[in-house]
Scaffold this motif. Structure first.
Motif, mmCIF file in Angstrom:
data_model
loop_
_atom_site.group_PDB
_atom_site.id
_atom_site.type_symbol
_atom_site.label_atom_id
_atom_site.label_comp_id
_atom_site.label_asym_id
_atom_site.label_seq_id
_atom_site.Cartn_x
_atom_site.Cartn_y
_atom_site.Cartn_z
ATOM 1 N N TYR A 100 0.866 -1.192 0.000
ATOM 2 C CA TYR A 100 0.000 0.000 0.000
ATOM 3 C C TYR A 100 0.897 1.235 0.000
ATOM 4 C CZ TYR A 100 -3.373 3.493 1.619
ATOM 5 O OH TYR A 100 -4.161 4.615 1.744
ATOM 6 N N GLY A 138 -2.150 6.061 -1.778
ATOM 7 C CA GLY A 138 -3.438 5.446 -1.503
ATOM 8 C C GLY A 138 -3.821 4.292 -2.408
ATOM 9 N N ILE A 139 -2.869 3.700 -3.122
ATOM 10 C CA ILE A 139 -3.193 2.574 -3.997
ATOM 11 C C ILE A 139 -2.537 1.292 -3.478
ATOM 12 C CG2 ILE A 139 -3.532 3.968 -6.064
ATOM 13 C CD1 ILE A 139 -0.706 3.198 -6.949
ATOM 14 N N LYS A 140 -3.176 0.165 -3.809
ATOM 15 C CA LYS A 140 -2.601 -1.138 -3.510
ATOM 16 C C LYS A 140 -1.863 -1.640 -4.742
ATOM 17 C CE LYS A 140 -6.002 -2.416 0.013
ATOM 18 N NZ LYS A 140 -7.084 -3.351 0.414
ATOM 19 N N PRO A 191 -7.372 -4.260 -6.929
ATOM 20 C CA PRO A 191 -8.696 -3.959 -6.363
ATOM 21 C C PRO A 191 -8.647 -3.934 -4.834
ATOM 22 C CG PRO A 191 -8.824 -5.708 -8.018
ATOM 23 C CD PRO A 191 -7.368 -5.488 -7.738
ATOM 24 N N ASP A 192 -9.656 -3.313 -4.222
ATOM 25 C CA ASP A 192 -9.689 -3.140 -2.774
ATOM 26 C C ASP A 192 -9.692 -4.449 -2.011
ATOM 27 O OD1 ASP A 192 -9.624 -0.411 -2.930
ATOM 28 O OD2 ASP A 192 -11.797 -0.144 -2.804
ATOM 29 N N GLU A 193 -10.214 -5.529 -2.610
ATOM 30 C CA GLU A 193 -10.314 -6.780 -1.847
ATOM 31 C C GLU A 193 -8.969 -7.416 -1.524
ATOM 32 O OE1 GLU A 193 -11.591 -7.917 -6.167
ATOM 33 O OE2 GLU A 193 -11.902 -6.261 -4.771
ATOM 34 N N TYR A 194 -7.913 -6.989 -2.205
ATOM 35 C CA TYR A 194 -6.581 -7.500 -1.874
ATOM 36 C C TYR A 194 -6.147 -6.925 -0.523
ATOM 37 C CZ TYR A 194 -5.733 -9.654 -6.423
ATOM 38 O OH TYR A 194 -5.780 -10.471 -7.526
ATOM 39 N N GLN A 195 -5.544 -7.780 0.301
ATOM 40 C CA GLN A 195 -5.148 -7.382 1.645
ATOM 41 C C GLN A 195 -3.645 -7.094 1.706
ATOM 42 O OE1 GLN A 195 -7.502 -6.926 4.129
ATOM 43 N NE2 GLN A 195 -8.846 -7.293 2.359
#
Length: 211
Positions: A100, A138-140, A191-195
Motif C-alpha cells: 500500500y 493510496g493505492i494497492k 482492487p480493494d479486496e486485496y489485503q
C-alpha cells in the motif's frame, strides 16, 4: 533464496542464489558442489552439478524452481556431506506481496522518478523508487521484495537510483506477465479486496485483465 535450472544453457546444474554479487568472488568446489562467497566471506550461492542425480524431479523443468522443504533438506544433506557449513533456508515467505503506497514524493534528481513509502505488512514500510507514470498515494500494488526473481529472470536487490536508496520494486502487470495486461509502463493497481501483506497470488491474478 532463488533456485534456477536451465539445462539447455548450462547443463545439469542447479543454481541457488542466496545474495547479490558485489564484486570479486571466492569459489570452493567439493563433491560436485561449488560454493560462492563475496569479498566479505558471505556465502552468496551454490551450484549443484549433476543436479538430476540429487533431485530427479528436475527432469523436464526449465527456469526458476520453487524448492519444497523435502528438496531443500536433500540439498542441505549434500552440503553437509561435502563439508560446507552454510545451509539453505528450509522455509521462506513469498517475495511478491500486496503493498500500500502510503506516501509519495518526487525524486529531487529526476523528472519521472517517484520516492514512495510503501507498507508491505503490519506497519512495515519500504522505501521504493518507482518510475511508474500512474504512481500515487493510496493505492494497492504488487511489491517484489529484495530477493524476488521477476518472471523475466531479473533478481531484485537493494539499489540506488540517482542517489536515493530503493528496497524493492513496484511491479506492472506486464512485468508480472499477467495475461492481457496493458503493454505500457504503469504500476498494477489492485482492487480493494486485496489485503496488504498477503502473498500475491499469481493464479488468482490470471483474471485481472479478462477480456
Amino acid at each position: 533464496m532463488i533456485a534456477s535450472y536451465n539445462p539447455a544453457q548450462i547443463g545439469d546444474v542447479l543454481v541457488v542464489v542466496l545474495g547479490p554479487d558485489n564484486g570479486p568472488q571466492q569459489v570452493t568446489q567439493k563433491q560436485g558442489i561449488v560454493e560462492i562467497k563475496d569479498q566479505s566471506g558471505t556465502v552468496i550461492g551454490y551450484n549443484f552439478f549433476d543436479a538430476q542425480s540429487r533431485l530427479a524431479e528436475l527432469a523436464g523443468q526449465n527456469g526458476q524452481i520453487q524448492l519444497n522443504s523435502v528438496q531443500v533438506q536433500k540439498l542441505n544433506q549434500a552440503l553437509q556431506a561435502a563439508g560446507f557449513s552454510t545451509l539453505l533456508p528450509e522455509t521462506e515467505a513469498s517475495k511478491f506481496v500486496v503493498g500500500y503506497v502510503k506516501e509519495m514524493k518526487e525524486h529531487p534528481k529526476s523528472s519521472h522518478l517517484h520516492i514512495t513509502t510503501t507498507e508491505v505488512e503490519d506497519g512495515k514500510t519500504l522505501q521504493i523508487v518507482s518510475g511508474s507514470p500512474n504512481m500515487q498515494e493510496g493505492i494497492k500494488v504488487v511489491v517484489a521484495e529484495v530477493g524476488a526473481m521477476m518472471p523475466a529472470g531479473l533478481i531484485i536487490w537493494p539499489s540506488t537510483l540517482k542517489d536515493v536508496e530503493s528496497d524493492g520494486m513496484i511491479c506492472s502487470g506486464r512485468e508480472l506477465r499477467i495475461p492481457n495486461a496493458p503493454d505500457k509502463p504503469g504500476a498494477l493497481i489492485l482492487p480493494d479486496e486485496y489485503q496488504v501483506g498477503q502473498s500475491f497470488d499469481f493464479k488468482q491474478a490470471q483474471t485481472l485483465f479478462s477480456e
